[in-house]
Write a protein that holds these residues in place. Sequence first.
Motif, short mmCIF file in Angstrom:
data_model
loop_
_atom_site.label_atom_id
_atom_site.label_comp_id
_atom_site.label_asym_id
_atom_site.label_seq_id
_atom_site.Cartn_x
_atom_site.Cartn_y
_atom_site.Cartn_z
N LEU A 1 5.24 -0.88 7.00
CA LEU A 1 5.43 -0.41 5.62
C LEU A 1 5.24 0.35 4.79
CD1 LEU A 1 1.54 0.54 8.20
CD2 LEU A 1 1.68 -1.44 6.56
N PHE A 2 7.09 0.88 5.52
CA PHE A 2 7.75 1.31 4.48
C PHE A 2 8.66 0.57 3.86
CE2 PHE A 2 8.12 4.44 8.43
CZ PHE A 2 6.48 5.13 8.14
N ASP A 3 8.61 1.13 2.38
CA ASP A 3 9.48 0.72 1.56
C ASP A 3 11.40 1.19 1.97
OD1 ASP A 3 10.77 -0.76 -0.67
OD2 ASP A 3 9.81 0.82 -2.71
N LEU A 4 11.93 0.34 2.97
CA LEU A 4 13.08 1.07 3.08
C LEU A 4 14.06 -0.05 2.65
CD1 LEU A 4 12.73 2.74 6.50
CD2 LEU A 4 12.84 4.04 4.17
N PRO A 5 15.50 0.52 2.25
CA PRO A 5 16.54 -1.57 1.57
C PRO A 5 16.44 -1.86 3.05
CG PRO A 5 17.06 0.78 0.87
CD PRO A 5 15.68 1.07 1.67
N GLU A 6 17.21 -2.77 2.82
CA GLU A 6 17.72 -4.19 4.19
C GLU A 6 18.94 -2.81 5.39
OE1 GLU A 6 17.74 -6.97 5.03
OE2 GLU A 6 15.91 -6.67 4.36
N HIS A 7 19.80 -2.28 4.31
CA HIS A 7 20.91 -1.85 5.05
C HIS A 7 20.76 -0.12 5.73
CE1 HIS A 7 20.84 1.01 1.75
NE2 HIS A 7 19.90 1.60 2.08
N ALA B 1 2.76 12.26 0.50
CA ALA B 1 2.93 11.28 1.71
C ALA B 1 1.94 11.22 1.82
CB ALA B 1 4.14 12.05 1.97
N TYR B 2 1.01 11.86 2.30
CA TYR B 2 -0.11 11.39 2.94
C TYR B 2 -1.09 10.94 1.74
CZ TYR B 2 -0.06 13.80 7.43
OH TYR B 2 -0.15 14.22 9.09
N ARG C 1 -3.79 6.00 0.88
CA ARG C 1 -3.51 4.24 -0.09
C ARG C 1 -3.52 3.37 -0.04
NH1 ARG C 1 -1.85 6.83 -6.01
NH2 ARG C 1 -0.35 5.16 -4.48
N GLN C 2 -2.38 2.88 1.03
CA GLN C 2 -0.73 2.07 1.25
C GLN C 2 -2.62 1.63 2.86
OE1 GLN C 2 2.27 1.93 2.49
NE2 GLN C 2 2.81 0.25 3.17
N TYR C 3 -2.46 1.93 2.95
CA TYR C 3 -3.87 1.65 4.69
C TYR C 3 -5.13 1.13 4.24
CZ TYR C 3 -2.17 1.83 9.19
OH TYR C 3 -2.05 1.84 10.60
N ALA C 4 -5.41 1.51 2.66
CA ALA C 4 -6.79 1.80 2.69
C ALA C 4 -7.12 -0.39 1.22
CB ALA C 4 -7.37 2.53 1.06
N GLU C 5 -5.63 -0.27 1.17
CA GLU C 5 -5.62 -1.56 0.53
C GLU C 5 -5.36 -2.90 1.63
OE1 GLU C 5 -1.41 -1.95 -1.69
OE2 GLU C 5 -2.98 0.01 -3.18
N VAL C 6 -4.14 -2.42 2.77
CA VAL C 6 -3.81 -3.67 3.80
C VAL C 6 -4.97 -3.14 4.78
CG1 VAL C 6 -1.50 -3.47 2.81
CG2 VAL C 6 -2.45 -1.64 5.12
N LYS C 7 -5.71 -2.02 5.66
CA LYS C 7 -6.71 -2.36 6.63
C LYS C 7 -8.00 -2.67 6.16
CE LYS C 7 -3.40 -1.86 10.00
NZ LYS C 7 -2.96 -2.33 11.11
N GLY C 8 -8.55 -1.46 4.67
CA GLY C 8 -9.21 -1.59 4.15
C GLY C 8 -10.35 0.27 4.44
N THR C 9 -9.28 0.88 5.00
CA THR C 9 -10.41 2.06 4.85
C THR C 9 -10.54 2.74 4.30
OG1 THR C 9 -7.44 3.38 5.69
CG2 THR C 9 -8.95 2.34 7.74
N LYS C 10 -11.47 3.60 4.20
CA LYS C 10 -11.53 4.46 3.03
C LYS C 10 -10.74 5.49 2.63
CE LYS C 10 -13.75 7.73 5.92
NZ LYS C 10 -15.67 7.91 6.22
N LEU C 11 -11.03 6.03 1.78
CA LEU C 11 -10.15 6.89 1.43
C LEU C 11 -9.98 8.59 1.42
CD1 LEU C 11 -9.07 5.35 -2.19
CD2 LEU C 11 -7.44 6.06 -0.27
N PRO C 12 -9.85 9.15 1.82
CA PRO C 12 -10.71 10.94 2.12
C PRO C 12 -9.91 11.71 0.29
CG PRO C 12 -7.94 10.48 2.83
CD PRO C 12 -8.52 9.39 2.16
#
Length: 349
Positions: free
Chosen positions: A13-19, A194-195, A200-211
Amino acid sequence: MSYKGVLDRYGHLFDLPEHTRPIALLEGDTPLIPMPRLARELGAAEIYVKYEGLNPTGSFKDRGMTAAVSEALGRGAKTVICASTGNTAASAAAYASRAGMRAVVLIPEGKVAAGKLAGAIAYGADVIQIEGSFDDALTMVVEITKKTPLALVNSINPYRIEGQKSGAFEICDVLGDAPDWHCLPVGNAGNISAYWMGYRQYAEVKGTKLPRILGVQAAGSAPLVLGHPVENPETVATAIRIGKPARGEQALMSAEESGGRIIAQSDEKILEAQRILASEGVWVEPASAAGLAGLKAEIEAGDFDPKGQKIAIVCTGHGMKDPGIIADSMPTPDVIPATMEALRELLGV
Ligand code: AN7
């Protein structure tokens, strides 16, 4: 399978480079401690403390540092550098040494708590004290990394933020959803950003609510509340003694988008919150108590209806980081002769 740290658990779930070449100290997976007595007293349904002091170097910084150092190593960097009020320095030092890299940390002279400075030295960093503030130090490291191959690991580095999203993922995973409110201290404003990204990412991928997010600055270092930089920030919460937060705009947007806000609390209220947490068995450094100080103040002022609310408070660093503050603000222990008589007399038993 045994736990291997936040890159292993949440790296997909992290946007990190291949390297990226993972360097981990099994950071993350910190306890979300229920605080039923506090919830009753404040009138909330449930309150939880995310106890980030239990990370390997004693603060939440390890979540982002594992990602930033792993990326820097994979890219071939030999040295990481950061400015710090202390916790970032200790974390950078630990992960760099684990990676076989050099760490250079710039800190404001005389304004870093003993446990953090000791950590940075113990992990083998080159510690440089600046005759200036954290903000001056940050300006210097940003400048030097533009012109040299040193890798910047302050939270301006996007990979720090990627790793720190894991805090939000963990809270959702433990609670089965996001909380209604999420309270935390705000300094350089990386964590709040970051939080919010994580939720927001979890809301998109898991459907959790936003605090809703309640960010809390120290009154003497509250640029995001005042609406302008603070030239000479002052607070006992030295971790958040920051006058020009690097991610200030993003922090304000995050709080606003969430339907929350950023407020300031006095040193007195922050230390009171530190004592309240300790009275529940959770000892945190002063800055880490800002979230609770803010929550309590909002409820007491009637600006926040806690009824039925599930609230998470992030306590960002361990109390042992700043033993000096306890020595300064609490009574010195009694000294008695080494006799039973003296002991019984003192205890009244
Ligand atoms: C315990 O270590 O900025 O708003 O240089 O150590 O993400 O900056 C520390 C910040 C809160 C604020 N609580 O987080 C540093 C540094 C503790 C901290 C913050 C810090 P950000």
